[in-house]
Design a protein around this motif. Sequence first.
Motif, PDB file in Angstrom:
ATOM      1  N   MET A   1       0.834  -1.166   0.000  1.00  0.00           N
ATOM      2  CA  MET A   1       0.000   0.000   0.000  1.00  0.00           C
ATOM      3  C   MET A   1       0.887   1.241   0.000  1.00  0.00           C
ATOM      4  SD  MET A   1      -3.334   0.314   2.417  1.00  0.00           S
ATOM      5  CE  MET A   1      -4.255  -1.040   1.739  1.00  0.00           C
ATOM      6  N   THR A   2       0.557   2.233  -0.773  1.00  0.00           N
ATOM      7  CA  THR A   2       1.360   3.450  -0.803  1.00  0.00           C
ATOM      8  C   THR A   2       0.643   4.565  -0.079  1.00  0.00           C
ATOM      9  OG1 THR A   2       0.392   4.146  -2.889  1.00  0.00           O
ATOM     10  CG2 THR A   2       2.413   2.821  -3.000  1.00  0.00           C
ATOM     11  N   ASN A   3       1.375   5.628   0.214  1.00  0.00           N
ATOM     12  CA  ASN A   3       0.790   6.733   0.963  1.00  0.00           C
ATOM     13  C   ASN A   3       0.089   7.710   0.026  1.00  0.00           C
ATOM     14  OD1 ASN A   3       3.191   7.638  -0.081  1.00  0.00           O
ATOM     15  ND2 ASN A   3       3.839   8.700   1.760  1.00  0.00           N
ATOM     16  N   GLY A  39      -9.316  21.977   8.079  1.00  0.00           N
ATOM     17  CA  GLY A  39      -8.595  21.496   6.909  1.00  0.00           C
ATOM     18  C   GLY A  39      -7.809  20.247   7.231  1.00  0.00           C
ATOM     19  N   GLU A  40      -6.774  19.998   6.459  1.00  0.00           N
ATOM     20  CA  GLU A  40      -5.921  18.836   6.652  1.00  0.00           C
ATOM     21  C   GLU A  40      -4.594  19.242   7.244  1.00  0.00           C
ATOM     22  OE1 GLU A  40      -6.815  15.732   3.115  1.00  0.00           O
ATOM     23  OE2 GLU A  40      -5.452  17.343   2.653  1.00  0.00           O
ATOM     24  N   MET A  41      -4.185  18.529   8.288  1.00  0.00           N
ATOM     25  CA  MET A  41      -2.836  18.668   8.806  1.00  0.00           C
ATOM     26  C   MET A  41      -2.020  17.553   8.169  1.00  0.00           C
ATOM     27  SD  MET A  41      -1.261  18.234  12.620  1.00  0.00           S
ATOM     28  CE  MET A  41      -1.549  16.465  12.626  1.00  0.00           C
ATOM     29  N   VAL A  42      -0.893  17.927   7.576  1.00  0.00           N
ATOM     30  CA  VAL A  42      -0.037  16.960   6.906  1.00  0.00           C
ATOM     31  C   VAL A  42       1.300  16.892   7.638  1.00  0.00           C
ATOM     32  CG1 VAL A  42       1.067  16.343   4.730  1.00  0.00           C
ATOM     33  CG2 VAL A  42      -1.145  17.509   4.708  1.00  0.00           C
ATOM     34  N   GLU A  43       1.698  15.682   8.011  1.00  0.00           N
ATOM     35  CA  GLU A  43       2.999  15.463   8.641  1.00  0.00           C
ATOM     36  C   GLU A  43       3.919  14.848   7.594  1.00  0.00           C
ATOM     37  OE1 GLU A  43       2.793  13.959  12.851  1.00  0.00           O
ATOM     38  OE2 GLU A  43       0.732  13.594  12.199  1.00  0.00           O
ATOM     39  N   THR A  44       5.104  15.429   7.455  1.00  0.00           N
ATOM     40  CA  THR A  44       6.044  14.947   6.449  1.00  0.00           C
ATOM     41  C   THR A  44       7.434  14.769   7.049  1.00  0.00           C
ATOM     42  OG1 THR A  44       6.639  17.197   5.770  1.00  0.00           O
ATOM     43  CG2 THR A  44       4.833  16.140   4.561  1.00  0.00           C
ATOM     44  N   THR A  45       8.249  13.999   6.346  1.00  0.00           N
ATOM     45  CA  THR A  45       9.660  13.885   6.711  1.00  0.00           C
ATOM     46  C   THR A  45      10.372  15.125   6.166  1.00  0.00           C
ATOM     47  OG1 THR A  45      10.258  12.765   4.666  1.00  0.00           O
ATOM     48  CG2 THR A  45       9.593  11.365   6.524  1.00  0.00           C
ATOM     49  N   ALA A  46      11.630  15.281   6.527  1.00  0.00           N
ATOM     50  CA  ALA A  46      12.422  16.412   6.017  1.00  0.00           C
ATOM     51  C   ALA A  46      12.505  16.388   4.494  1.00  0.00           C
ATOM     52  CB  ALA A  46      13.820  16.386   6.624  1.00  0.00           C
ATOM     53  N   SER A  47      12.422  15.199   3.892  1.00  0.00           N
ATOM     54  CA  SER A  47      12.497  15.099   2.431  1.00  0.00           C
ATOM     55  C   SER A  47      11.140  15.272   1.752  1.00  0.00           C
ATOM     56  CB  SER A  47      13.098  13.748   2.031  1.00  0.00           C
ATOM     57  OG  SER A  47      12.231  12.701   2.416  1.00  0.00           O
ATOM     58  N   GLY A  48      10.070  15.451   2.550  1.00  0.00           N
ATOM     59  CA  GLY A  48       8.749  15.690   1.981  1.00  0.00           C
ATOM     60  C   GLY A  48       7.849  14.477   1.887  1.00  0.00           C
ATOM     61  N   GLU A  49       8.318  13.303   2.332  1.00  0.00           N
ATOM     62  CA  GLU A  49       7.470  12.108   2.307  1.00  0.00           C
ATOM     63  C   GLU A  49       6.340  12.268   3.320  1.00  0.00           C
ATOM     64  OE1 GLU A  49       7.840   7.279   2.805  1.00  0.00           O
ATOM     65  OE2 GLU A  49       9.436   8.534   3.627  1.00  0.00           O
ATOM     66  N   VAL A  50       5.112  12.034   2.897  1.00  0.00           N
ATOM     67  CA  VAL A  50       3.947  12.172   3.771  1.00  0.00           C
ATOM     68  C   VAL A  50       3.901  11.001   4.744  1.00  0.00           C
ATOM     69  CG1 VAL A  50       1.431  12.281   3.875  1.00  0.00           C
ATOM     70  CG2 VAL A  50       2.653  13.473   2.042  1.00  0.00           C
ATOM     71  N   LEU A  51       3.837  11.330   6.047  1.00  0.00           N
ATOM     72  CA  LEU A  51       3.731  10.318   7.094  1.00  0.00           C
ATOM     73  C   LEU A  51       2.372  10.326   7.764  1.00  0.00           C
ATOM     74  CD1 LEU A  51       7.197  10.642   8.877  1.00  0.00           C
ATOM     75  CD2 LEU A  51       6.489   8.974   7.141  1.00  0.00           C
ATOM     76  N   GLY A  52       1.609  11.402   7.582  1.00  0.00           N
ATOM     77  CA  GLY A  52       0.301  11.469   8.216  1.00  0.00           C
ATOM     78  C   GLY A  52      -0.555  12.577   7.649  1.00  0.00           C
ATOM     79  N   VAL A  53      -1.857  12.317   7.599  1.00  0.00           N
ATOM     80  CA  VAL A  53      -2.845  13.316   7.176  1.00  0.00           C
ATOM     81  C   VAL A  53      -4.018  13.195   8.136  1.00  0.00           C
ATOM     82  CG1 VAL A  53      -4.363  14.120   5.338  1.00  0.00           C
ATOM     83  CG2 VAL A  53      -2.166  13.094   4.750  1.00  0.00           C
ATOM     84  N   THR A  54      -4.375  14.317   8.764  1.00  0.00           N
ATOM     85  CA  THR A  54      -5.457  14.334   9.749  1.00  0.00           C
ATOM     86  C   THR A  54      -6.404  15.471   9.437  1.00  0.00           C
ATOM     87  OG1 THR A  54      -3.932  13.486  11.427  1.00  0.00           O
ATOM     88  CG2 THR A  54      -5.982  14.458  12.217  1.00  0.00           C
ATOM     89  N   TRP A  68       1.427   6.702   7.778  1.00  0.00           N
ATOM     90  CA  TRP A  68       2.229   5.726   7.060  1.00  0.00           C
ATOM     91  C   TRP A  68       3.595   5.593   7.718  1.00  0.00           C
ATOM     92  CZ3 TRP A  68      -0.831   9.442   4.898  1.00  0.00           C
ATOM     93  CH2 TRP A  68      -1.872   9.010   4.070  1.00  0.00           C
ATOM     94  N   TYR A  69       4.166   4.411   7.603  1.00  0.00           N
ATOM     95  CA  TYR A  69       5.558   4.217   7.984  1.00  0.00           C
ATOM     96  C   TYR A  69       6.425   4.844   6.896  1.00  0.00           C
ATOM     97  CZ  TYR A  69       4.132   0.691  11.417  1.00  0.00           C
ATOM     98  OH  TYR A  69       3.574   0.042  12.490  1.00  0.00           O
ATOM     99  N   PRO A  70       7.660   5.257   7.217  1.00  0.00           N
ATOM    100  CA  PRO A  70       8.561   5.704   6.151  1.00  0.00           C
ATOM    101  C   PRO A  70       8.657   4.606   5.089  1.00  0.00           C
ATOM    102  CG  PRO A  70       9.499   6.224   8.294  1.00  0.00           C
ATOM    103  CD  PRO A  70       8.278   5.357   8.542  1.00  0.00           C
ATOM    104  N   TRP A  92      -1.431  -1.174  11.614  1.00  0.00           N
ATOM    105  CA  TRP A  92      -0.672  -2.257  11.004  1.00  0.00           C
ATOM    106  C   TRP A  92       0.742  -2.307  11.543  1.00  0.00           C
ATOM    107  CZ3 TRP A  92      -4.404   0.507   8.608  1.00  0.00           C
ATOM    108  CH2 TRP A  92      -5.386  -0.206   7.914  1.00  0.00           C
ATOM    109  N   HIS A  93       1.300  -3.519  11.550  1.00  0.00           N
ATOM    110  CA  HIS A  93       2.713  -3.702  11.845  1.00  0.00           C
ATOM    111  C   HIS A  93       3.517  -3.195  10.641  1.00  0.00           C
ATOM    112  CE1 HIS A  93       2.189  -6.151  15.442  1.00  0.00           C
ATOM    113  NE2 HIS A  93       1.252  -6.846  14.813  1.00  0.00           N
ATOM    114  N   PRO A  94       4.807  -2.886  10.823  1.00  0.00           N
ATOM    115  CA  PRO A  94       5.630  -2.424   9.691  1.00  0.00           C
ATOM    116  C   PRO A  94       5.665  -3.405   8.512  1.00  0.00           C
ATOM    117  CG  PRO A  94       6.774  -2.001  11.756  1.00  0.00           C
ATOM    118  CD  PRO A  94       5.553  -2.833  12.089  1.00  0.00           C
ATOM    119  N   ASN A  95       5.417  -4.703   8.767  1.00  0.00           N
ATOM    120  CA  ASN A  95       5.426  -5.680   7.675  1.00  0.00           C
ATOM    121  C   ASN A  95       4.104  -5.709   6.899  1.00  0.00           C
ATOM    122  OD1 ASN A  95       3.637  -7.071   9.346  1.00  0.00           O
ATOM    123  ND2 ASN A  95       4.947  -8.864   9.617  1.00  0.00           N
ATOM    124  N   GLY A  96       3.161  -4.839   7.281  1.00  0.00           N
ATOM    125  CA  GLY A  96       1.878  -4.757   6.587  1.00  0.00           C
ATOM    126  C   GLY A  96       0.784  -5.613   7.190  1.00  0.00           C
TER     127      GLY A  96
END
Length: 131
Positions: A1-3, A39-54, A68-70, A92-96
């Motif tokens: 599954m992708t983010n 609205g939407e709060m978006v949590e990202t890594t320093a590189s811009g990968e989305v880790l959360g949307v609330t 999402w996990y990294p 979910w566990h990191p293994n999905g």
Amino acid sequence: MTNDATEFWDCARANATELQTTLVEGVTLVTYGGESFTGEMVETTASGEVLGVTGYRDGLQDGEQREWYPGGTLRLEGRCRVGLAVGRWREWHPNGQLAKEQTFDNQGNYVAVKTWDEDGKLKKDKTFGGE
């Protein structure tokens, strides 16, 4: 599954670092520029990968929440209504593999919870009073 961070709202979108939180009578309110955030709060890594949307409405969690996990594996999904968890929440566990499924009634009370280990073996299956 992708983010797939599709928009849950047709309104503001802000990075988590742009929002402020305030505790008012035991309730966490989220603001942006001094106003209750909708609205939407978006949590990202320093590189811009989305880790959360609330989703938020009038400063309270309201709507979909996904994390999402990294790397993009789904970590958590659920829904809040006026700051309360409602319906089915899954983690979910990191293994999905599904790790936890919680069910809440419309007032945010626990109805049921199930947990599984990383191999998919059921560890807990409990039902509470409620719906």
